[in-house]
Design a protein around this motif. Structure first.
Motif, PDB file in Angstrom:
ATOM      1  N   LEU A  85       0.850  -1.191   0.000  1.00 43.89           N
ATOM      2  CA  LEU A  85       0.000   0.000   0.000  1.00 43.89           C
ATOM      3  C   LEU A  85       0.883   1.238   0.000  1.00 43.89           C
ATOM      4  CD1 LEU A  85      -2.665  -0.954   2.680  1.00 43.89           C
ATOM      5  CD2 LEU A  85      -2.802  -1.219   0.202  1.00 43.89           C
ATOM      6  N   LYS A  86       0.523   2.209  -0.834  1.00 48.18           N
ATOM      7  CA  LYS A  86       1.275   3.461  -0.841  1.00 48.18           C
ATOM      8  C   LYS A  86       0.387   4.596  -1.312  1.00 48.18           C
ATOM      9  CE  LYS A  86       3.314   3.276  -5.455  1.00 48.18           C
ATOM     10  NZ  LYS A  86       4.535   3.354  -6.233  1.00 48.18           N
ATOM     11  N   LYS A  87       0.798   5.781  -0.940  1.00 49.11           N
ATOM     12  CA  LYS A  87       0.149   7.005  -1.412  1.00 49.11           C
ATOM     13  C   LYS A  87       1.026   7.516  -2.543  1.00 49.11           C
ATOM     14  CE  LYS A  87      -2.613  10.622  -1.161  1.00 49.11           C
ATOM     15  NZ  LYS A  87      -4.049  10.612  -1.219  1.00 49.11           N
ATOM     16  N   GLY A  88       0.684   7.124  -3.771  1.00 52.57           N
ATOM     17  CA  GLY A  88       1.463   7.517  -4.930  1.00 52.57           C
ATOM     18  C   GLY A  88       1.015   8.856  -5.481  1.00 52.57           C
ATOM     19  N   GLN A  89       1.924   9.540  -6.127  1.00 51.85           N
ATOM     20  CA  GLN A  89       1.598  10.787  -6.830  1.00 51.85           C
ATOM     21  C   GLN A  89       1.058  10.392  -8.197  1.00 51.85           C
ATOM     22  OE1 GLN A  89       1.596  13.958  -5.686  1.00 51.85           O
ATOM     23  NE2 GLN A  89       0.707  14.523  -7.633  1.00 51.85           N
ATOM     24  N   LEU A  90      -0.231  10.500  -8.379  1.00 51.31           N
ATOM     25  CA  LEU A  90      -0.855  10.107  -9.634  1.00 51.31           C
ATOM     26  C   LEU A  90      -0.746  11.229 -10.654  1.00 51.31           C
ATOM     27  CD1 LEU A  90      -4.010   8.379  -8.142  1.00 51.31           C
ATOM     28  CD2 LEU A  90      -1.927   7.284  -8.983  1.00 51.31           C
ATOM     29  N   PRO A  91      -0.592  10.884 -11.913  1.00 50.71           N
ATOM     30  CA  PRO A  91      -0.455  11.920 -12.939  1.00 50.71           C
ATOM     31  C   PRO A  91      -1.757  12.672 -13.153  1.00 50.71           C
ATOM     32  CG  PRO A  91      -0.614   9.769 -13.964  1.00 50.71           C
ATOM     33  CD  PRO A  91      -0.563   9.537 -12.482  1.00 50.71           C
ATOM     34  N   GLY A  92      -1.624  13.877 -13.641  1.00 52.31           N
ATOM     35  CA  GLY A  92      -2.780  14.690 -13.989  1.00 52.31           C
ATOM     36  C   GLY A  92      -2.463  15.467 -15.255  1.00 52.31           C
ATOM     37  N   ILE A  93      -3.448  16.103 -15.784  1.00 56.62           N
ATOM     38  CA  ILE A  93      -3.247  16.916 -16.983  1.00 56.62           C
ATOM     39  C   ILE A  93      -2.776  18.296 -16.524  1.00 56.62           C
ATOM     40  CG2 ILE A  93      -4.380  17.986 -18.963  1.00 56.62           C
ATOM     41  CD1 ILE A  93      -6.126  15.469 -19.146  1.00 56.62           C
TER      42      ILE A  93
END
Length: 152
Positions: A85-93
């Protein structure tokens, strides 16, 4: 009947029909937390991609501030468990051409037009509109390319 995962909704699935590769799933937890879950091959019965059949097979979703996780079989007990489990930095526009921003969870889907294109409503707008949703983080660069202005 168990109430584990009664707060979980399946949003999207991408699985290998031969069950040779990891399956990718996107879930909504408590109506407000999107969780991306990878499920190892062979962990679930084949063709378990329908939410009401799939969700009860999964271990209880762990509490906490995470958005990426993995489900695998515990080698000792053979039961399914959440791991990594991790809090990942998800991509965005990043190149947003319009000042109006709407939280995607505020949109109500009326119907689907295509897999990623839906007719939606929102309290701030008088009529339904079209919204395109990336289902998985790796789709974001394609969506970003579609929304980038080439006018100079």
């Amino acid at each position: 009947m168990s109430t584990a995962n009664s707060n979980v909704e399946l949003l999207a699935v991408l699985v290998d029909p031969d069950d040779a590769d990891d399956g990718e799933y996107r879930f909504l937890v408590d109506g407000k937390h999107v969780k991306y879950v990878t499920i190892e091959p062979g962990v679930l019965p084949k063709d378990r991609t329908y939410g009401p059949e799939l969700i009860p097979l999964l271990p209880a979703f762990p509490a906490g501030d995470w958005n990426e996780g993995r489900v695998r079989k515990d080698e000792r007990t053979e039961s399914l468990t959440f791991a990594n489990l991790k809090k990942g930095q998800l991509p965005g526009i990043g190149n947003v051409w319009h000042g109006t921003k709407i939280d995607h969870l505020e949109l109500k889907k009326v119907d689907g037009v295509r897999q990623t294109l839906h007719r939606v409503t929102h309290p701030d707008f008088d009529q339904p509109m079209l919204a395109k949703f990336a289902q998985f983080p790796w789709e974001i660069p394609y969506f970003a390319a579609e929304t980038t202005s080439t006018a100079g």
